[in-house]
Write an enzyme that holds these catalytic residues in place. Sequence first.
Site, PDB file in Angstrom:
ATOM      1  N   HIS A   1       0.857  -1.182   0.000  1.00  0.00           N
ATOM      2  CA  HIS A   1       0.000   0.000   0.000  1.00  0.00           C
ATOM      3  C   HIS A   1       0.891   1.230   0.000  1.00  0.00           C
ATOM      4  O   HIS A   1       1.719   1.412   0.886  1.00  0.00           O
ATOM      5  CB  HIS A   1      -0.917   0.015   1.227  1.00  0.00           C
ATOM      6  CG  HIS A   1      -1.839   1.210   1.243  1.00  0.00           C
ATOM      7  ND1 HIS A   1      -3.077   1.199   0.650  1.00  0.00           N
ATOM      8  CD2 HIS A   1      -1.679   2.461   1.773  1.00  0.00           C
ATOM      9  CE1 HIS A   1      -3.653   2.376   0.816  1.00  0.00           C
ATOM     10  NE2 HIS A   1      -2.823   3.164   1.482  1.00  0.00           N
ATOM     11  N   CYS A   2       0.736   2.059  -1.012  1.00  0.00           N
ATOM     12  CA  CYS A   2       1.588   3.248  -1.164  1.00  0.00           C
ATOM     13  C   CYS A   2       0.821   4.485  -0.716  1.00  0.00           C
ATOM     14  O   CYS A   2      -0.161   4.882  -1.363  1.00  0.00           O
ATOM     15  CB  CYS A   2       2.035   3.402  -2.622  1.00  0.00           C
ATOM     16  SG  CYS A   2       3.080   4.840  -2.894  1.00  0.00           S
ATOM     17  N   PRO A   3       1.231   5.131   0.377  1.00  0.00           N
ATOM     18  CA  PRO A   3       0.513   6.334   0.827  1.00  0.00           C
ATOM     19  C   PRO A   3       0.745   7.536  -0.085  1.00  0.00           C
ATOM     20  O   PRO A   3      -0.031   8.489  -0.042  1.00  0.00           O
ATOM     21  CB  PRO A   3       1.086   6.574   2.230  1.00  0.00           C
ATOM     22  CG  PRO A   3       2.432   5.939   2.210  1.00  0.00           C
ATOM     23  CD  PRO A   3       2.321   4.762   1.290  1.00  0.00           C
TER      24      PRO A   3
END
Length: 406
Positions: free
Chosen positions: A164-166
């Site tokens: 998951h890439c913020p």
Amino acid sequence: MLFGQSKFHRDGMIGEIFVFLTHTLPLFGKKVAVKIIGLKTFDRMVFLQNYCFFRRNPFLQIFYLGIVLSCLGVVLYCAFPILPLHHKIGCWTTIGIVFFVFYKASTSDPGVITPDNIEQFRYNYRYDGVIYRKKFCKTCKIVRPARSKHCGICNKCVSRFDHHCPWINTCVGANNLKWFLSFLLSTGLMCFYCSIGVVEIYYKTVMKFSLYKLPLPITFQYLVVYRGPGLMGLLLFTFLAGCAVWLFLLYHCYLIARNKTTNEGFKYSVAKEMHQYNITVLKEKPKRKNVVYVNDLTTEQEFINDKDLQELKKIQNDIKIKNDNKQNNNNNNNNNNNNINEEEQQEEEQPEIYFCNMSPPVNIYQRGIIKNFGEVFFPFYKRKIEDQKKMQNILNNQSKHNKKKL
């Protein structure tokens, strides 16, 4: 922080720093904060922290856009008037590409799996029996296909889940991995292009005023004063940020070349440690009459192999018969129970069934560098289901052939 949990650094200085930063320091900070601001205020801060780091939010997206626009403002104020025409065109072209790729990476579907579209993902990959096994997702109400994972932040199951890439506020999966790589590539090119432009400006200034004849510290001071500190800060920031982005991009290209995801990289390291542990246990535990070792080869088609399964059923039936006979004998001979010695009790004990994975963890998804990168830009789930089934039959036959070799 990235390598603190790895096997190589775990027992060294980097591992100790990782434990200090992730465990010791937060606990100490929590105690100090509760005494200073009180428990209620601290709970509100924890809620805000959970929202910022463990919930979907646009904070880092806004931060990224703020950084890009700030750098653009410095370029327009300090460097744009003295740039040649081709650099002016290149500057606006680069900014336009960066914003377009950032938008596509942030809004593209990562490959979310739902009960309605699960047939598109079911035959993409097969279960390897090491890190992927058939599991039912209670939240999404589906049996998760191989190489998929439920993201706790997005609260969705994603095919070929990477992480998951913020920075783009979404997961990186089968469908948007190409856009994530393009996002890293465009950001890295923008940083280095900006650095090269500033270096060219400084070079022309040095040659124009013959500053190369002066000592280096004086030349540096002159450039900072004459061109402004903003341009020097822009050079340092873009160079360091560009190096970090390019290293991250190279790391992902390395994973793709081996057909692994970030999530799988950590899982395979754990699986290898578990395999070494099983081998060690078997060496320390010699085979005894009351101990049965069953090879756990969990895949999509089989839980354990047929030979071990028949042996396990036979053992369970023997155990059941022995327990029934023992209960009948105890009911008929209650007066003789005190005469049974400890050796006879040990012989009647149920045998211990020990499940272990004797096969070393192998990446069965490795298909070669060209096919691995092709899989990123042309995902499996977009192909016809019939073609997916044919490909899985070919991969299954190859896997059986490789197992015979092992």
